[in-house]
Design an enzyme around this catalytic site. Structure first.
Site, PDB file in Angstrom:
ATOM      1  N   ILE A  18     -29.860  74.225  85.672  1.00 33.53           N
ATOM      2  CA  ILE A  18     -31.194  73.686  85.911  1.00 33.53           C
ATOM      3  C   ILE A  18     -31.984  73.600  84.613  1.00 33.53           C
ATOM      4  O   ILE A  18     -32.680  72.609  84.358  1.00 33.53           O
ATOM      5  CB  ILE A  18     -31.946  74.549  86.937  1.00 33.53           C
ATOM      6  CG1 ILE A  18     -31.300  74.408  88.327  1.00 33.53           C
ATOM      7  CG2 ILE A  18     -33.423  74.176  86.997  1.00 33.53           C
ATOM      8  CD1 ILE A  18     -31.851  75.372  89.360  1.00 33.53           C
ATOM      9  N   ASP A  63     -32.963  86.430  74.234  1.00 34.36           N
ATOM     10  CA  ASP A  63     -32.670  87.210  75.431  1.00 34.36           C
ATOM     11  C   ASP A  63     -34.002  87.535  76.091  1.00 34.36           C
ATOM     12  O   ASP A  63     -34.797  88.311  75.554  1.00 34.36           O
ATOM     13  CB  ASP A  63     -31.923  88.495  75.057  1.00 34.36           C
ATOM     14  CG  ASP A  63     -31.527  89.320  76.264  1.00 34.36           C
ATOM     15  OD1 ASP A  63     -32.084  89.108  77.354  1.00 34.36           O
ATOM     16  OD2 ASP A  63     -30.656  90.211  76.115  1.00 34.36           O
ATOM     17  N   ASN A  90     -37.109  79.624  83.501  1.00 38.20           N
ATOM     18  CA  ASN A  90     -35.917  79.301  84.280  1.00 38.20           C
ATOM     19  C   ASN A  90     -34.823  80.351  84.162  1.00 38.20           C
ATOM     20  O   ASN A  90     -34.012  80.499  85.083  1.00 38.20           O
ATOM     21  CB  ASN A  90     -35.371  77.937  83.820  1.00 38.20           C
ATOM     22  CG  ASN A  90     -33.974  77.682  84.329  1.00 38.20           C
ATOM     23  OD1 ASN A  90     -33.773  77.378  85.498  1.00 38.20           O
ATOM     24  ND2 ASN A  90     -32.982  77.822  83.445  1.00 38.20           N
ATOM     25  N   SER A 143     -36.908  80.816  93.997  1.00 38.43           N
ATOM     26  CA  SER A 143     -35.740  80.525  94.838  1.00 38.43           C
ATOM     27  C   SER A 143     -36.168  80.542  96.293  1.00 38.43           C
ATOM     28  O   SER A 143     -37.206  81.130  96.647  1.00 38.43           O
ATOM     29  CB  SER A 143     -34.661  81.589  94.600  1.00 38.43           C
ATOM     30  OG  SER A 143     -33.625  81.515  95.564  1.00 38.43           O
ATOM     31  N   TYR A 156     -31.874  90.274  93.660  1.00 40.32           N
ATOM     32  CA  TYR A 156     -32.290  88.897  93.399  1.00 40.32           C
ATOM     33  C   TYR A 156     -33.449  88.505  94.309  1.00 40.32           C
ATOM     34  O   TYR A 156     -34.429  87.890  93.869  1.00 40.32           O
ATOM     35  CB  TYR A 156     -31.096  87.970  93.612  1.00 40.32           C
ATOM     36  CG  TYR A 156     -31.336  86.523  93.268  1.00 40.32           C
ATOM     37  CD1 TYR A 156     -31.308  86.087  91.942  1.00 40.32           C
ATOM     38  CD2 TYR A 156     -31.556  85.562  94.266  1.00 40.32           C
ATOM     39  CE1 TYR A 156     -31.504  84.750  91.620  1.00 40.32           C
ATOM     40  CE2 TYR A 156     -31.756  84.237  93.955  1.00 40.32           C
ATOM     41  CZ  TYR A 156     -31.726  83.834  92.631  1.00 40.32           C
ATOM     42  OH  TYR A 156     -31.928  82.506  92.314  1.00 40.32           O
TER      43      TYR A 156
END
Length: 256
Positions: A18, A63, A90, A143, A156
């Site tokens: 993405i 990072d 992202n 998400s 997550y």
């Protein structure tokens, strides 16, 4: 072709998936784009490709779990291109797919460090540049797992739910500065992360892919561009009155 002309945009996790699509579409629409990632080989290849097409792009190894990396990269990008007007948070990892009672502290922390702290660090160090520019736009990639439970990847889910509310809080906090914050909530998008997740949890990748595609009412997995074009809209002046919103791009997955 000029929806982002004269804008400077930074994209974390911009070397593939993405993020890469966001970089490509933003560059096509006239933005100067800073690509931040740890995938140096992929990042270099992307930069070479876009420069050959006339794009104003640069790559920084970064990072997002390390605050110093993000501060340095964003400051360098603003110096290189003269300003910073937009940020796409992202970068993210799926993490371990085990039920909550089997997840270790280290496995939990690994996901939060990238998916939550990374958004915090990037936002924190982009904001001074937005203050100087007298405005900006932040697009946080959350998400559907930040909206509904999927009975999988607990760390997550927690992280993406956090990103959703971080977005709304910052939208209110910085509205008076004309800095907008919006979140995007993708369904299953065919990227390396989703492919690796399916491989790790199914002996038959193609069967797993077909099953996941069928779980979306539109009958397919999403493509990175399905997300990237919404990102372009949110970075552009077309969305000047849009902040604190969540855009669900999931092929109808959460509409049931």
């Amino acid at each position: 072709m000029h929806r982002l002309r004269d804008k400077v945009i930074a994209v974390t996790g911009g070397a593939q998936g993405i993020g890469r699509a966001c970089v490509e579409r933003a560059a096509e629409e006239g933005a100067a784009v800073a690509v931040l990632d740890v995938l140096d080989q992929e990042g270099a290849a992307l930069i070479a490709d876009l420069r050959a097409k006339g794009g104003a792009v640069e790559y920084w190894h970064c990072d997002v779990a390390h605050e110093a990396d993000l501060r340095s990269a964003l400051d360098a990008a603003a110096k290189r291109f003269g300003a910073l007007h937009g940020l796409v948070n992202n970068a993210g990892i799926a993490g371990i797919n085990r039920p909550t009672h089997e997840v270790t502290e280290a496995q939990w922390d690994a996901v939060q460090s990238v998916n939550v702290k990374g958004v915090f660090f990037a936002t924190k160090h982009a904001l001074p540049h937005f203050f100087q520019a007298k405005g900006g736009s932040v697009v946080n990639i959350s998400s559907i797992a930040g909206l509904v439970g999927l009975a999988s990847v607990p760390p997550y889910h927690a992280a993406k739910g956090a990103v959703r509310l971080m977005t709304k809080n910052d939208a209110i906090q910085y509205a008076s500065k004309q800095i907008r914050f919006n979140s995007i909530h993708p369904g299953y998008i065919w990227t390396a992360m989703v492919e690796n997740h399916l491989k790790a949890n199914s002996p038959n990748l193609e069967a797993a892919k077909a099953a996941v595609a069928a779980s979306h009412p539109l009958g397919r997995l999403g493509a990175p561009d399905d997300i990237a074009w919404c990102v372009v809209y949110l970075l552009s002046d077309e969305s000047a009155f849009v902040t604190g919103a969540e855009f669900v791009i999931d092929g109808g997955y959460t509409a049931r």
